[in-house]
Design a protein around this motif. Structure first.
Motif, PDB file in Angstrom:
ATOM      1  N   UNK A   1      43.767  48.728   4.942  1.00 10.38           N
ATOM      2  CA  UNK A   1      43.064  47.200   5.347  1.00 10.38           C
ATOM      3  C   UNK A   1      44.207  46.431   5.976  1.00 10.38           C
ATOM      4  N   UNK A   2      45.599  46.593   5.318  1.00  4.32           N
ATOM      5  CA  UNK A   2      46.565  45.741   6.314  1.00  4.32           C
ATOM      6  C   UNK A   2      46.802  46.212   7.538  1.00  4.32           C
ATOM      7  N   UNK A   3      46.667  47.740   7.936  1.00  7.11           N
ATOM      8  CA  UNK A   3      46.971  48.290   9.036  1.00  7.11           C
ATOM      9  C   UNK A   3      45.766  47.546  10.147  1.00  7.11           C
TER      10      UNK A   3
ATOM     11  N   UNK B   1      44.130  44.178  14.471  1.00  8.09           N
ATOM     12  CA  UNK B   1      43.101  43.053  15.147  1.00  8.09           C
ATOM     13  C   UNK B   1      43.822  41.856  15.412  1.00  8.09           C
ATOM     14  N   UNK B   2      44.688  41.501  14.530  1.00  6.50           N
ATOM     15  CA  UNK B   2      45.602  40.318  14.777  1.00  6.50           C
ATOM     16  C   UNK B   2      46.593  40.358  16.367  1.00  6.50           C
ATOM     17  N   UNK B   3      46.881  41.534  16.385  1.00 10.34           N
ATOM     18  CA  UNK B   3      47.682  41.679  17.542  1.00 10.34           C
ATOM     19  C   UNK B   3      46.764  41.996  18.868  1.00 10.34           C
TER      20      UNK B   3
ATOM     21  N   UNK C   1      46.880  39.517  22.274  1.00 12.25           N
ATOM     22  CA  UNK C   1      46.954  39.865  23.447  1.00 12.25           C
ATOM     23  C   UNK C   1      45.886  39.312  24.508  1.00 12.25           C
ATOM     24  N   UNK C   2      44.759  39.068  23.726  1.00 13.96           N
ATOM     25  CA  UNK C   2      43.356  38.511  24.466  1.00 13.96           C
ATOM     26  C   UNK C   2      43.285  37.212  24.607  1.00 13.96           C
ATOM     27  N   UNK C   3      44.226  36.587  23.951  1.00 15.37           N
ATOM     28  CA  UNK C   3      44.229  35.152  24.042  1.00 15.37           C
ATOM     29  C   UNK C   3      43.390  34.440  22.771  1.00 15.37           C
ATOM     30  N   UNK C   4      42.928  35.287  21.885  1.00 17.50           N
ATOM     31  CA  UNK C   4      42.315  34.921  20.864  1.00 17.50           C
ATOM     32  C   UNK C   4      41.001  35.673  20.782  1.00 17.50           C
ATOM     33  N   UNK C   5      40.174  35.434  19.465  1.00 18.08           N
ATOM     34  CA  UNK C   5      39.082  36.571  19.118  1.00 18.08           C
ATOM     35  C   UNK C   5      38.040  36.266  20.150  1.00 18.08           C
TER      36      UNK C   5
END
Length: 259
Positions: free
Chosen positions: A207-209, A214-216, A220-224
């Motif tokens: 889960x942490x991975x 997802x956070x990375x 990279x995309x400037x946000x979700x």
């Protein structure tokens, strides 16, 4: 502090009755059951051990599962060491009392002095009551006979869930617990008894991975946003705002203005 320490020690210590009954029902005798509470003194690990043995697991596999479950106490020790500031000769004895309840009471105190008192009172009351109720439950189990006839075989899992549920405060913690349940149930039909518990431990790093990736990706995309989409053409992230080619902003920087 005294009220909290004694309240936690008494409330949790009474569940030693359930462990004594469950342990004897799993095939251990009274002496073995009492030795577990005296020498191990980690309730959840003890329940995990006797639960695996009751299910027919290999003793080494059951002990490995209990060991990994009890390893969390080492991380409590890393936090409590600088806080309690105990003399070196006291640390080996205090380490035996480093469990969920003593760590929770100690870390909730405002000063090092009250933290030491909270840790000591919680550990002392819980250790004494847990061992007394364990012996009482083990002796009572022999008088009651087979605990499955009374439904007492469910006492161990019930107490374990009662201890676990209040710890699942965040979305990540609840997600880890859910994935662990899925892994354990999925492996139950195909792996030997006790091994699914070890497999379920992979839920935490998994889960942490995934959350880290997802956070990375969001960074990279400037946000979700929708999967596979980055910033819109002609835009770029800048200080948390989206700047387009058609926009002009004036910002002071180093005494100059930049368009």
């Amino acid at each position: 502090m005294v009220r909290d320490a004694l309240g936690v020690g008494i409330a949790v210590g009474l569940s030693g009755f359930a462990f004594g009954v469950t342990s004897v029902g799993a095939g251990l005798d009274v002496a073995q059951t009492c030795a577990l509470s005296l020498l191990v003194f980690t309730g959840a690990s003890q329940f995990a051990l006797v639960g695996a043995l009751a299910a027919g697991s290999n003793p080494l596999t059951a002990a490995a599962g209990a060991f990994f479950l009890g390893a969390r106490n080492a991380f409590y020790g890393l936090r409590l060491g600088p806080l309690l500031q105990l003399p070196r000769w006291q640390r080996p004895f205090a380490a035996h009392w480093v469990i969920d309840e003593t760590a929770a009471v100690a870390l909730a105190q405002p000063t090092a002095r009250t933290a030491r008192l909270g840790f000591t009172l919680t550990g002392l009351s819980l250790f004494l009551l847990w061992n007394l109720t364990t012996s009482g439950g083990a002796l009572g189990a022999e008088a009651l006979g087979d605990p499955q006839e009374w439904g007492l075989d469910a006492a161990g899992p019930a107490v374990f869930l009662a201890l676990l549920a209040p710890m699942l405060r965040t979305t990540t913690e609840r997600l880890v617990a859910g994935v662990g349940v899925v892994l354990a149930l999925g492996c139950l039909p195909v792996l030997p008894s006790g091994v699914p518990i070890l497999v379920a431990a992979a839920a935490a790093p998994l889960v942490l991975l995934l959350r880290g990736r997802r956070a990375a990706l969001d960074l990279d995309t400037g946000g979700p946003g929708p999967a596979g989409r980055g910033p819109e053409p002609g835009t770029e992230p800048c200080g948390g705002e989206v700047r387009t080619g058609a926009q002009e902003r004036e910002e002071p920087r180093g005494g100059e203005e930049r368009r």
